[in-house]
Design an enzyme around this catalytic site. Structure first.
Site, PDB file in Angstrom:
ATOM      1  N   SER A   1       0.822  -1.210   0.000  1.00  0.00           N
ATOM      2  CA  SER A   1       0.000   0.000   0.000  1.00  0.00           C
ATOM      3  C   SER A   1       0.850   1.252   0.000  1.00  0.00           C
ATOM      4  O   SER A   1       0.323   2.346  -0.170  1.00  0.00           O
ATOM      5  CB  SER A   1      -0.845   0.040   1.270  1.00  0.00           C
ATOM      6  OG  SER A   1      -1.669  -1.076   1.347  1.00  0.00           O
TER       7      SER A   1
ATOM      8  N   HIS B   1      -1.285  -2.686  -7.059  1.00  0.00           N
ATOM      9  CA  HIS B   1      -1.978  -2.378  -5.806  1.00  0.00           C
ATOM     10  C   HIS B   1      -3.485  -2.496  -5.993  1.00  0.00           C
ATOM     11  O   HIS B   1      -4.130  -1.616  -6.554  1.00  0.00           O
ATOM     12  CB  HIS B   1      -1.575  -0.955  -5.355  1.00  0.00           C
ATOM     13  CG  HIS B   1      -2.210  -0.534  -4.074  1.00  0.00           C
ATOM     14  ND1 HIS B   1      -2.663   0.750  -3.863  1.00  0.00           N
ATOM     15  CD2 HIS B   1      -2.470  -1.221  -2.937  1.00  0.00           C
ATOM     16  CE1 HIS B   1      -3.180   0.821  -2.646  1.00  0.00           C
ATOM     17  NE2 HIS B   1      -3.073  -0.354  -2.065  1.00  0.00           N
TER      18      HIS B   1
ATOM     19  N   GLU C   1      -3.973   0.112  -8.870  1.00  0.00           N
ATOM     20  CA  GLU C   1      -2.920   1.098  -9.127  1.00  0.00           C
ATOM     21  C   GLU C   1      -1.700   0.332  -9.622  1.00  0.00           C
ATOM     22  O   GLU C   1      -1.334  -0.692  -9.025  1.00  0.00           O
ATOM     23  CB  GLU C   1      -2.530   1.798  -7.823  1.00  0.00           C
ATOM     24  CG  GLU C   1      -3.165   3.142  -7.611  1.00  0.00           C
ATOM     25  CD  GLU C   1      -2.694   3.789  -6.313  1.00  0.00           C
ATOM     26  OE1 GLU C   1      -2.169   4.896  -6.389  1.00  0.00           O
ATOM     27  OE2 GLU C   1      -2.856   3.191  -5.239  1.00  0.00           O
TER      28      GLU C   1
ATOM     29  N   ASN D   1      -3.631   5.923  -1.314  1.00  0.00           N
ATOM     30  CA  ASN D   1      -3.361   5.991   0.122  1.00  0.00           C
ATOM     31  C   ASN D   1      -2.670   7.282   0.549  1.00  0.00           C
ATOM     32  O   ASN D   1      -2.728   7.654   1.716  1.00  0.00           O
ATOM     33  CB  ASN D   1      -2.573   4.762   0.559  1.00  0.00           C
ATOM     34  CG  ASN D   1      -3.466   3.533   0.578  1.00  0.00           C
ATOM     35  OD1 ASN D   1      -4.644   3.631   0.892  1.00  0.00           O
ATOM     36  ND2 ASN D   1      -2.919   2.395   0.211  1.00  0.00           N
TER      37      ASN D   1
HETATM   38  P1  NAI Z   1      -3.416  -9.438   6.379  1.00  0.00           P
HETATM   39  O1  NAI Z   1      -2.843  -9.158   7.719  1.00  0.00           O
HETATM   40  O2  NAI Z   1      -4.887  -9.725   6.254  1.00  0.00           O
HETATM   41  O3  NAI Z   1      -2.648 -10.664   5.678  1.00  0.00           O
HETATM   42  C1  NAI Z   1      -1.267 -10.775   5.583  1.00  0.00           C
HETATM   43  C2  NAI Z   1      -0.923 -12.245   5.414  1.00  0.00           C
HETATM   44  O4  NAI Z   1       0.485 -12.347   5.129  1.00  0.00           O
HETATM   45  C3  NAI Z   1      -1.190 -13.084   6.677  1.00  0.00           C
HETATM   46  O5  NAI Z   1      -2.015 -14.192   6.369  1.00  0.00           O
HETATM   47  C4  NAI Z   1       0.206 -13.533   7.099  1.00  0.00           C
HETATM   48  O6  NAI Z   1       0.220 -14.824   7.692  1.00  0.00           O
HETATM   49  C5  NAI Z   1       0.938 -13.516   5.774  1.00  0.00           C
HETATM   50  N1  NAI Z   1       2.391 -13.479   5.897  1.00  0.00           N
HETATM   51  C6  NAI Z   1       3.142 -12.764   6.779  1.00  0.00           C
HETATM   52  N2  NAI Z   1       4.454 -13.042   6.589  1.00  0.00           N
HETATM   53  C7  NAI Z   1       4.536 -13.948   5.588  1.00  0.00           C
HETATM   54  C8  NAI Z   1       5.612 -14.636   4.954  1.00  0.00           C
HETATM   55  N3  NAI Z   1       6.864 -14.436   5.332  1.00  0.00           N
HETATM   56  N4  NAI Z   1       5.330 -15.505   3.962  1.00  0.00           N
HETATM   57  C9  NAI Z   1       4.044 -15.727   3.576  1.00  0.00           C
HETATM   58  N5  NAI Z   1       2.985 -15.106   4.150  1.00  0.00           N
HETATM   59  C10 NAI Z   1       3.226 -14.228   5.139  1.00  0.00           C
HETATM   60  O7  NAI Z   1      -3.003  -8.180   5.474  1.00  0.00           O
HETATM   61  P2  NAI Z   1      -3.741  -7.616   4.156  1.00  0.00           P
HETATM   62  O8  NAI Z   1      -4.716  -6.580   4.561  1.00  0.00           O
HETATM   63  O9  NAI Z   1      -4.160  -8.742   3.297  1.00  0.00           O
HETATM   64  O10 NAI Z   1      -2.525  -6.832   3.477  1.00  0.00           O
HETATM   65  C11 NAI Z   1      -1.544  -7.497   2.696  1.00  0.00           C
HETATM   66  C12 NAI Z   1      -0.837  -6.498   1.812  1.00  0.00           C
HETATM   67  O11 NAI Z   1      -1.803  -5.846   0.971  1.00  0.00           O
HETATM   68  C13 NAI Z   1      -0.105  -5.383   2.568  1.00  0.00           C
HETATM   69  O12 NAI Z   1       1.044  -5.038   1.866  1.00  0.00           O
HETATM   70  C14 NAI Z   1      -1.128  -4.250   2.542  1.00  0.00           C
HETATM   71  O13 NAI Z   1      -0.547  -2.985   2.650  1.00  0.00           O
HETATM   72  C15 NAI Z   1      -1.719  -4.441   1.144  1.00  0.00           C
HETATM   73  N6  NAI Z   1      -3.054  -3.871   0.958  1.00  0.00           N
HETATM   74  C16 NAI Z   1      -3.986  -3.907   1.957  1.00  0.00           C
HETATM   75  C17 NAI Z   1      -5.238  -3.349   1.763  1.00  0.00           C
HETATM   76  C18 NAI Z   1      -6.268  -3.390   2.843  1.00  0.00           C
HETATM   77  O14 NAI Z   1      -7.312  -2.715   2.714  1.00  0.00           O
HETATM   78  N7  NAI Z   1      -6.077  -4.152   3.891  1.00  0.00           N
HETATM   79  C19 NAI Z   1      -5.603  -2.706   0.489  1.00  0.00           C
HETATM   80  C20 NAI Z   1      -4.564  -2.774  -0.524  1.00  0.00           C
HETATM   81  C21 NAI Z   1      -3.337  -3.316  -0.268  1.00  0.00           C
END
Ligand code: NAI
Length: 296
Positions: A124, A145, A157, A195
């Site tokens: 993000s 993104h 994006e 963002n």
């Molecule tokens: P989340 O916390 O729901 O999921 C992250 C996942 O990554 C977890 O299941 C975790 O176990 C896994 N993980 C952590 N370390 C790992 C590793 N070494 N190898 C494999 N898996 C690993 O987070 P979310 O919300 O899905 O965000 C993920 C990415 O997407 C971030 O970079 C965030 O900034 C981006 N993002 C999030 C948005 C949102 O609204 N939450 C919108 C757009 C992008």
């Protein structure tokens, strides 16, 4: 000489959280085989269940057929090991918004990739140029993104790092189109376009709560009814994840060196308490109650 953009026939996704399962969902429905990797097996189980539920909803709304759902779900496989991604044409990283975590993932992943594989990060806010430079292929590294929830939101994006080449850009742009998305190209600045604008607004809403300008409900109602936002900023923060919001504010604060991006101390405190929003059951609302109840 014009180089044809490389074909993308299979997708790897790292991180099966709220974004990872959404990205897998739209890729599988578009006919692409997907391998989803997470360090936590329970995250993979949850992601498959979420995807099934979300596709059921699409079937009931006649957006897709039951056959399309079944075929799409059959295209998704899971693994806890990055070696499973050795055949992927494009790997989309959607792990926790933390630069050290992402760097460690790319370091471990790169030796297992085929030479032609492209890499995208769903970050993000973190610099695509910097993440790309940690790999052996910065020219094949790009920001892709997606917005949350991925199956619903139209925008992707696309962010080119300084070294990203044209074929990679064209291939990822074509993929976004194939997934039914509209792309917006952003330059590689902290938090890109959406963002850069959205998260400081959320941070300001948390300041308004912190300073007692209004309650959680008053702030959210004011922005829904007064600014025509579909969700209030605090509800939206809970939806995004307060940990992710805080990480984005840190990237803006450090990357742009301007005090206007200082994270609100209340946001910091909530994250320190483990109150990340919807995904942990508590943020500015308590999600163990139906309907969710404001906590302040
Ligand atoms: P989340 O916390 O729901 O999921 C992250 C996942 O990554 C977890 O299941 C975790 O176990 C896994 N993980 C952590 N370390 C790992 C590793 N070494 N190898 C494999 N898996 C690993 O987070 P979310 O919300 O899905 O965000 C993920 C990415 O997407 C971030 O970079 C965030 O900034 C981006 N993002 C999030 C948005 C949102 O609204 N939450 C919108 C757009 C992008």
């Amino acid at each position: 000489m014009v180089t044809e953009p490389p074909d993308i026939r299979s997708i790897g996704i790292i991180g099966a959280g709220q974004m990872g399962n959404g990205i897998a969902h739209v890729c599988a429905l578009a006919g692409l085989p997907v391998i989803m990797v997470d360090v936590k097996p329970e995250a993979l189980t949850r992601a498959l269940a979420t995807m099934g539920r979300n596709m059921d909803r699409q079937v009931s709304r006649t957006l897709i057929t039951a056959d399309q759902r079944d075929e799409a779900l059959a295209r998704v496989s899971t693994a806890t090991d990055l070696t499973a991604l050795s055949d992927a044409d494009l790997v989309i990283e959607a792990a926790t918004e933390n630069e050290d975590v992402k760097r460690a993932i790319f370091k471990e992943l790169v030796p297992h990739l085929k030479p032609s594989a492209m890499l995208a990060s769903n970050t993000s806010s973190i610099s695509i140029t910097r993440l790309g430079a940690t790999t052996d292929r910065p020219e094949k590294f790009i920001g892709m993104h997606f917005m949350n929830p991925v199956p619903v939101m139209k925008l992707v994006e696309i962010i080119r790092g300084i070294a990203t080449d044209e074929p990679t850009f064209q291939a990822v742009k074509a993929l976004a189109h194939r997934l039914g998305k509209v792309s917006a190209v952003a330059e590689d600045f902290p938090a890109f376009i959406v963002n850069r604008i959205l998260v400081p607004m959320i941070n300001e809403a948390v300041f308004a709560l912190y300073e007692g300008v209004g309650s959680v409900s008053a702030i959210d109602d004011a922005m829904k009814l007064g600014a025509n936002h579909p969700m209030g900023p605090l509800e939206l923060a809970d939806f995004i994840g307060l940990d992710t919001c805080l990480s984005i504010m840190h990237v803006l604060y450090e990357g742009l060196a301007d005090s206007k991006y200082r994270p609100c101390p209340l946001l910091v405190k909530y994250v320190e308490a483990g109150w990340y929003g919807r995904k942990t059951g508590r943020g500015f609302y308590d999600y163990t109650q139906t309907p969710p109840r404001p906590t302040r």
